[in-house]
Write an enzyme that holds these catalytic residues in place. Structure first.
Site, PDB file in Angstrom:
ATOM      1  CG  LEU A   9       2.314 -20.557  48.915  1.00  0.00           C
ATOM      2  CD1 LEU A   9       3.391 -21.243  49.745  1.00  0.00           C
ATOM      3  CD2 LEU A   9       0.990 -20.527  49.657  1.00  0.00           C
ATOM      4  NE  ARG A  16      16.510 -13.874  48.899  1.00  0.00           N
ATOM      5  CZ  ARG A  16      16.358 -15.160  48.575  1.00  0.00           C
ATOM      6  NH1 ARG A  16      17.346 -15.794  47.966  1.00  0.00           N
ATOM      7  NH2 ARG A  16      15.243 -15.797  48.853  1.00  0.00           N
ATOM      8  N   GLY A  78       6.848 -18.986  56.975  1.00  0.00           N
ATOM      9  CA  GLY A  78       7.276 -20.050  56.064  1.00  0.00           C
ATOM     10  C   GLY A  78       6.177 -20.510  55.125  1.00  0.00           C
ATOM     11  CG  ASP A 102       9.123 -16.888  44.035  1.00  0.00           C
ATOM     12  OD1 ASP A 102       8.592 -17.990  43.764  1.00  0.00           O
ATOM     13  OD2 ASP A 102      10.064 -16.777  44.852  1.00  0.00           O
ATOM     14  CD  GLU A 153      13.800 -25.831  51.054  1.00  0.00           C
ATOM     15  OE1 GLU A 153      14.100 -24.726  50.584  1.00  0.00           O
ATOM     16  OE2 GLU A 153      13.194 -26.698  50.394  1.00  0.00           O
ATOM     17  NE  ARG A 331       2.453  14.112  23.442  1.00  0.00           N
ATOM     18  CZ  ARG A 331       2.347  15.378  23.834  1.00  0.00           C
ATOM     19  NH1 ARG A 331       2.802  16.347  23.070  1.00  0.00           N
ATOM     20  NH2 ARG A 331       1.790  15.662  24.988  1.00  0.00           N
ATOM     21  CE  LYS A 349      -2.355  16.951  23.493  1.00  0.00           C
ATOM     22  NZ  LYS A 349      -2.759  18.268  23.978  1.00  0.00           N
ATOM     23  CE1 TYR A 364       2.226  18.868  19.361  1.00  0.00           C
ATOM     24  CE2 TYR A 364       1.304  21.067  19.138  1.00  0.00           C
ATOM     25  CZ  TYR A 364       1.354  19.851  19.786  1.00  0.00           C
ATOM     26  OH  TYR A 364       0.541  19.617  20.860  1.00  0.00           O
ATOM     27  CE1 TYR A 385      -1.581  25.564  28.179  1.00  0.00           C
ATOM     28  CE2 TYR A 385       0.786  25.908  28.032  1.00  0.00           C
ATOM     29  CZ  TYR A 385      -0.364  25.765  28.796  1.00  0.00           C
ATOM     30  OH  TYR A 385      -0.286  25.828  30.158  1.00  0.00           O
TER      31      TYR A 385
END
Ligand code: UD1
Ligand code: CA
Length: 469
Positions: A9, A16, A78, A102, A153, A331, A349, A364, A385
């Site tokens: 379910l 909550r 329900g 849950d 309950e 990375r 990287k 780097y 870059y």
């Protein structure tokens, strides 16, 4: 063997949680709650797994894909009403296990015991647990013969009933025939105004069916998540379960209180995890590694005898005997060759670093292919870059890049090439060539002494003129 069906379910909103995300897709140890349950139930061997979904069902579908059957509960009336939606898939002669989306700590062993008791001819079995604080759970009322008379309950319970500490886990095994018979008998005549699945128990009993409790092996596994406080508690429990498994498999975890290993991580024998280690995603660690302290590895693939100290590794492969850190940042899409060294304050990287190469400090390296036995000096930067696009740097085997060198990409350094310290290199360096690209040094002897003398004289003359002597 009767057909076995599981109904999970997951249509309730989970208000909550105070979240835009569906409750059951919140992660526990890096994996959505509902995926924990589905994976565990797959190992039980059901013929069909049905998930009841409602609002935000697309989030649940995104996690589970098409490996389960979905049924929709349009209005959340329900838990009993939710099970009714699955009726078209429930065959008379089967066994139906109902679980709540849950409660991610549920274990295969408990479900198997629950099912085997049901298969002995009991109409229904309910998984229960004796807990310290039964608040909010359905209380299990036992008959004198030890069977379950009904479940009450919290909101419907009187003071006496509230004192009962045996509670309902929300996991049941039904002889489907008995379930199908009582589902239409449910009413919403209770404090919550909902069709409560828990009511089926009393109905089945009234029909002459026997309802047996099966007590959970570990009461803590009953925990369900209704809010973020419970989410944190479940996370902690699941975490200790994962760490325990690794320790049993031969991994040393120095401080389990401060080590976090996600569900799908694999760790080889005799690897040691120092405190502050966080292993996420599908990280795989080899044998005899030392990871941490304070290291985060996400989807890292690490071979044997690797050291990672105080570093971050993302979506990368690290070959054997590599040493990473302290304070390195690797990375995505990088590959560090065997025995290479990635030292302090180094960022790598999307680069390949060849075997036995060293990037020992403050560098780097991005969008690069570095060959074998290369030495990249302190402070080297691959200038990848230009403000518009990223360019590649290729460094051949056995080359030497001096300290504080800028390699302005696109650029290629040939095998055995040597770039002098402090150079900003913009042109390719051929094989075995030496490149130097910086201003020649000029040294002026005695210059500083003379300068100081001149300045002193000047200031004396100035004071005289002002008549201050
Ligand atoms: C429920 C049980 C309680 C038990 C506890 C164990 C009922 C009436 N109560 O209480 O006895 O001790 O679980 O964790 O069953 N759901 C739907 N559709 C709905 C309502 C709920 O699919 O209309 C789903 C929710 O998404 C959730 C699960 O059913 O995954 C349980 O619902 P929840 O409201 O959390 O029940 P509890 O109050 O925790
Ligand atoms: Ca709940």
């Amino acid at each position: 063997m009767a057909e076995k069906i599981a109904v999970i379910l997951a249509a309730g909103l989970g208000k909550r949680m105070n979240s835009r995300r569906h409750k059951v897709v919140h992660e526990v140890c890096g994996k959505p709650m509902i995926a924990h349950i589905v994976d565990e139930m797959k190992s039980v061997g059901f013929h069909r797994l049905i998930v009841v979904v409602g609002k935000l069902e697309e989030q649940v579908r995104a996690v589970l894909g098409d490996e389960v059957t979905y049924v929709r509960q349009t209005e959340q009336l329900g838990t009993g009403h939710a099970v009714m939606q699955a009726v078209p898939f429930l065959t008379e002669d089967s066994l139906t296990v109902v679980l709540y989306g849950d409660s991610p700590l549920i274990r295969r062993e408990d479900v198997l015991r629950l099912m085997s008791e049901a298969e002995k001819g009991n109409a229904t079995t309910v998984l229960t647990a004796e807990v310290e604080d039964p608040f909010a759970y359905g209380r299990v009322i036992r008959a004198t013969d030890g069977s379950v008379e009904r479940i009450v309950e919290e909101k419907d319970a009187d003071d006496e009933t509230r004192k009962i500490r045996e509670v309902n886990s929300g996991i049941y095994a039904f002889q489907t025939k008995a379930l199908l018979k009582v589902l239409p008998k449910m009413t919403a005549n209770n404090a919550q105004g909902e069709y409560l699945l828990t009511d089926t128990v009393a109905h089945i009993r009234n029909d002459g069916g026997r309802v047996l409790p099966v007590v959970m092996a570990d009461a803590g596994d009953i925990a369900n998540v209704n809010d973020r406080i419970q989410l944190a508690l479940v996370e902690k429990r699941m975490q200790s379960r994962i760490l325990l498994r690794h320790m049993q498999n031969g991994v040393t975890i120095m401080d389990p209180e401060h080590t976090y290993v996600y569900s799908d991580v694999q760790i080889g024998q005799d690897t040691v995890l120092y405190p502050g280690t966080i292993l996420e995603g599908h990280t795989v660690i080899g044998t005899d590694c030392v990871i941490g302290p304070n290291s985060r590895l996400v989807n890292a693939n690490v071979a044997d005898r690797v050291t990672v100290q105080s570093s971050v590794v993302l979506d990368s492969r690290i070959e054997e005997e590599v040493s990473v850190g302290p304070f390195a940042y690797i990375r995505p899409e990088s590959r560090i060759g065997a025995r290479a060294k990635i030292g302090d304050f180094v960022e790598i990287k999307k680069s390949l670093i060849g075997e036995d190469s060293k990037v020992s400090h403050l560098a780097y390296v991005g969008d690069s292919e570095v060959g074998q036995r290369v030495n990249i000096g302190c402070g080297v930067v691959t200038v990848n870059y230009d403000g518009f696009v990223k360019h590649k740097t290729i460094i051949g085997d056995d080359s030497f890049i001096g300290s504080n060198v800028n390699l302005v990409a696109p650029i290629q350094i040939g095998t055995g090439g040597y770039v002098a310290t402090g150079s900003t290199v913009t042109d390719d360096v051929p094989e075995n060539a030496f490149a130097i690209a910086r201003e020649r040094q000029t040294t002026k002897l005695g210059y500083v002494k003379n300068l100081k003398e001149r300045l002193r004289m000047k200031s004396q003359n100035g004071s005289k003129k002002n008549g201050r002597e």
